[in-house]
Design a protein around this motif. Structure first.
Motif, mmCIF file in Angstrom:
data_model
loop_
_atom_site.group_PDB
_atom_site.id
_atom_site.type_symbol
_atom_site.label_atom_id
_atom_site.label_comp_id
_atom_site.label_asym_id
_atom_site.label_seq_id
_atom_site.Cartn_x
_atom_site.Cartn_y
_atom_site.Cartn_z
ATOM 1 N N ALA A 153 -12.239 14.518 4.892
ATOM 2 C CA ALA A 153 -13.640 14.648 4.491
ATOM 3 C C ALA A 153 -14.466 15.287 5.597
ATOM 4 N N CYS A 154 -14.202 14.893 6.839
ATOM 5 C CA CYS A 154 -14.897 15.505 7.988
ATOM 6 C C CYS A 154 -14.642 17.003 8.025
ATOM 7 N N LEU A 155 -13.394 17.390 7.856
ATOM 8 C CA LEU A 155 -13.025 18.795 7.891
ATOM 9 C C LEU A 155 -13.698 19.561 6.758
ATOM 10 N N LEU A 156 -13.667 18.998 5.554
ATOM 11 C CA LEU A 156 -14.292 19.659 4.408
ATOM 12 C C LEU A 156 -15.796 19.809 4.618
ATOM 13 N N GLY A 157 -16.417 18.755 5.152
ATOM 14 C CA GLY A 157 -17.850 18.824 5.407
ATOM 15 C C GLY A 157 -18.201 19.928 6.373
ATOM 16 N N MET A 158 -17.422 20.065 7.434
ATOM 17 C CA MET A 158 -17.691 21.112 8.419
ATOM 18 C C MET A 158 -17.412 22.501 7.856
ATOM 19 N N LEU A 159 -16.398 22.604 7.005
ATOM 20 C CA LEU A 159 -16.056 23.905 6.424
ATOM 21 C C LEU A 159 -17.152 24.436 5.502
ATOM 22 N N LEU A 161 -15.803 18.720 -2.368
ATOM 23 C CA LEU A 161 -15.384 17.323 -2.502
ATOM 24 C C LEU A 161 -14.316 17.147 -3.583
ATOM 25 N N PHE A 162 -14.193 18.140 -4.483
ATOM 26 C CA PHE A 162 -13.131 18.071 -5.492
ATOM 27 C C PHE A 162 -11.753 18.132 -4.851
ATOM 28 N N ILE A 163 -11.674 18.648 -3.624
ATOM 29 C CA ILE A 163 -10.391 18.726 -2.923
ATOM 30 C C ILE A 163 -9.922 17.343 -2.497
ATOM 31 N N LEU A 164 -10.863 16.436 -2.269
ATOM 32 C CA LEU A 164 -10.492 15.085 -1.851
ATOM 33 C C LEU A 164 -9.649 14.414 -2.922
ATOM 34 N N PRO A 165 -8.504 13.878 -2.565
ATOM 35 C CA PRO A 165 -7.667 13.199 -3.560
ATOM 36 C C PRO A 165 -8.282 11.882 -4.003
ATOM 37 N N SER A 166 -8.121 11.589 -5.271
ATOM 38 C CA SER A 166 -8.583 10.301 -5.796
ATOM 39 C C SER A 166 -7.819 10.011 -7.068
ATOM 40 N N SER A 167 -7.520 8.749 -7.284
ATOM 41 C CA SER A 167 -6.825 8.364 -8.501
ATOM 42 C C SER A 167 -7.805 8.350 -9.659
ATOM 43 N N ALA A 168 -7.360 8.784 -10.815
ATOM 44 C CA ALA A 168 -8.225 8.855 -11.998
ATOM 45 C C ALA A 168 -8.409 7.465 -12.586
ATOM 46 N N THR A 169 -9.089 6.624 -11.883
ATOM 47 C CA THR A 169 -9.314 5.255 -12.326
ATOM 48 C C THR A 169 -10.732 4.828 -11.959
ATOM 49 N N LEU A 203 -19.871 10.481 1.879
ATOM 50 C CA LEU A 203 -20.886 10.251 2.916
ATOM 51 C C LEU A 203 -20.448 10.859 4.248
ATOM 52 N N THR A 204 -19.173 10.689 4.570
ATOM 53 C CA THR A 204 -18.633 11.216 5.828
ATOM 54 C C THR A 204 -18.704 12.738 5.859
ATOM 55 N N ALA A 205 -18.374 13.373 4.730
ATOM 56 C CA ALA A 205 -18.421 14.835 4.657
ATOM 57 C C ALA A 205 -19.839 15.345 4.894
ATOM 58 N N GLY A 206 -20.805 14.693 4.272
ATOM 59 C CA GLY A 206 -22.198 15.097 4.462
ATOM 60 C C GLY A 206 -22.659 14.889 5.890
ATOM 61 N N GLY A 249 -23.850 13.528 -4.488
ATOM 62 C CA GLY A 249 -22.975 14.557 -5.055
ATOM 63 C C GLY A 249 -21.568 14.028 -5.254
ATOM 64 N N GLY A 250 -21.112 13.193 -4.319
ATOM 65 C CA GLY A 250 -19.791 12.601 -4.450
ATOM 66 C C GLY A 250 -19.665 11.708 -5.673
#
Length: 215
Positions: free
Chosen positions: A40-46, A92-100, A114-117, A154-155
């Motif tokens: 998330a940190c990396l995605l936020g910076m990117l 944030l769509f790149i972040l993995p998450s289970s569909a639950t 929150l961390t990405a932001g 947004g998340g």
């Protein structure tokens, strides 16, 4: 040597909120996943690069050549709100998450958002600081916070789409809150209008809490 030392001190100062937040999340949350938070940190910076490119393109083509206070508000909502929050949400769509809809999955994703932001806000502050921007101490801190809460909103939208129960309102709130914050923060720290930007931050924080609880 002095230049290197200044850069290191600037980096330590700018990224301190991110270090504190991640440390607290690791201690307080059982759903904390270090590798996901680092991603998330990396995605936020990117997001800094596509945001800067798109904003520069819009400004270069003079698509928002608006005059007056109303024009500045519309520009802030589009350039800072719409552009930044939509790009943050897309990554944030790149972040993995289970569909639950399990609380654990939502909490983990929310912490990562929150961390990405926060990572984006800290990097942005660092860029401004080493670029020689003056008198941005308070604005820099508030910008970090608004990025964090708006990314959280947004998340929530991204998570709702991932579990196939789409809710767009949190993202809309993030766009408007960010735009309104930038509009009033743009008046500068020496004006009374600047402190109205705190209302936008407080509103975004409260909406994070409300939308997270309801979703």
């Amino acid at each position: 040597m002095n230049t290197v030392r200044t850069v290191l001190l600037s980096g330590a100062y700018c990224f301190l909120p991110l270090v504190v937040f991640v440390s607290c999340a690791a201690i307080l949350s059982r759903e904390f996943k270090l590798w996901k938070v680092l991603l998330a940190c990396l995605l936020g910076m990117l997001t800094v690069l596509p945001i800067a490119l798109l904003q520069s393109a819009i400004n270069g083509m003079k698509l928002l050549n608006l005059n007056g206070l109303q024009g500045l508000l519309i520009s802030a909502i589009i350039l800072n709100g719409l552009v930044e929050e939509c790009i943050k949400a897309l990554l944030l769509f790149i972040l993995p998450s289970s569909a639950t809809t399990e609380t654990k999955a939502k909490r983990t994703f929310f912490i990562c958002a929150l961390t990405a932001g926060l990572a984006l806000g800290c990097l942005e502050s660092f860029i401004y600081l080493i670029g020689g921007t003056q008198r941005i101490g308070l604005r820099m801190l508030t910008a970090v916070v608004i990025h964090m809460f708006c990314a959280g909103l947004g998340g929530l939208t991204v998570f709702s789409i991932k579990i196939r129960e789409p809710r767009i309102l949190p993202l809309v709130i993030a766009i408007l809150s960010h735009g309104i914050y930038n509009y009033f923060a743009g008046f500068g720290e020496g004006t009374s209008y600047f402190y109205i930007s705190f209302v936008a931050i407080l509103f975004a924080a409260l909406e994070c809490r409300v939308r997270y609880t309801r979703q």
